[in-house]
Design a protein around this motif. Sequence first.
Motif, short mmCIF file in Angstrom:
data_model
loop_
_atom_site.label_atom_id
_atom_site.label_comp_id
_atom_site.label_asym_id
_atom_site.label_seq_id
_atom_site.Cartn_x
_atom_site.Cartn_y
_atom_site.Cartn_z
N LYS A 30 1.01 -1.24 -0.07
CA LYS A 30 0.01 -0.13 0.01
C LYS A 30 1.03 1.32 -0.09
O LYS A 30 1.83 1.34 0.68
CB LYS A 30 -0.79 0.19 1.42
CG LYS A 30 -1.86 -1.19 1.42
CD LYS A 30 -2.90 -1.18 0.25
CE LYS A 30 -4.11 -2.01 0.54
NZ LYS A 30 -5.25 -2.09 -0.65
N ALA A 31 0.47 2.20 -0.89
CA ALA A 31 1.29 3.40 -1.01
C ALA A 31 1.42 4.11 0.38
O ALA A 31 2.44 4.85 0.63
CB ALA A 31 0.73 4.38 -1.99
N GLY A 32 0.46 3.89 1.24
CA GLY A 32 0.57 4.82 2.56
C GLY A 32 1.59 4.28 3.65
O GLY A 32 1.82 4.83 4.48
N ARG A 33 1.97 3.08 3.14
CA ARG A 33 3.26 2.36 4.08
C ARG A 33 4.49 2.42 3.24
O ARG A 33 5.42 1.99 3.91
CB ARG A 33 2.88 0.86 4.17
CG ARG A 33 1.39 0.68 4.94
CD ARG A 33 1.05 -0.59 5.48
NE ARG A 33 2.06 -0.95 6.33
CZ ARG A 33 1.80 -1.59 7.41
NH1 ARG A 33 0.73 -1.89 7.89
NH2 ARG A 33 2.91 -2.27 8.31
N LEU A 34 4.51 3.10 2.29
CA LEU A 34 5.93 3.56 1.61
C LEU A 34 6.82 4.66 2.40
O LEU A 34 5.94 5.31 2.90
CB LEU A 34 5.84 3.94 0.16
CG LEU A 34 5.32 2.73 -0.73
CD1 LEU A 34 4.81 3.55 -2.11
CD2 LEU A 34 5.88 1.31 -0.78
#
Length: 228
Positions: free
Chosen positions: A114-118
């Motif tokens: 998920k992009a929010g965890r990058l």
Amino acid sequence: MQTLHAEKLTKRYGRRAALLDCDLAVPSGHIVGLVGPNGAGKSTLLKLACGLIRPTSGTLEVLGSVGFVAQDTPVYASFSVADHLRMGDWLNPAWDAALAERRVAEVGLDPAQKAGRLSGGQRAQLALTLAAAKRPDLLILDEPAAALDPLARDAFLRSLVGFVRELGAGAVLSSHLLGDIAQVCDYLIVLGAGRVQVAGPVRQLLADHRPATLEELVLDYMSRAVAR
């Protein structure tokens, strides 16, 4: 052929002029460094070039299609990396899926993540990949690496240079970090007080201002703008 061509370009927000009577003629094939103090008009110029806002007066012409990476390298937190690539394919007729998938693999992004965890550096790499996979004629980047640590910033700049070479595109990079400009840019625009203070190839500008470094040259033109 020119990447950017502006004549008497002016943008006002109410009574305040963010840009005033700016003339530019930037030849194609360059990575352009756009520098200037806060409030100089850098973000306004880039938004005009992307068509996000309209000039109050004057004209600005841009060569071909544009890929834009904003300062906060926006991505959708709930979308996976693969979701972003699928969305890019759906929205962009010239989407290069092979390029996008290869670059995601090269920078070590997990398609399922998920992009929010990058990390910040990973989000910046994803945003740059999305912009480049549109196969634009010009990449426009508004302070994309300002919040990154030195290693992530260096990796981002190397990716930018790689994309420019692969696409045969030009690029405009706005940054307060003059070391980044010196590392990758071969053309320089200095904005100050809403006006173009100087524009030209970096080598020529440095040759004309010996023995000044790039940093000294930029600071000199910024101080002149403040003094006027």
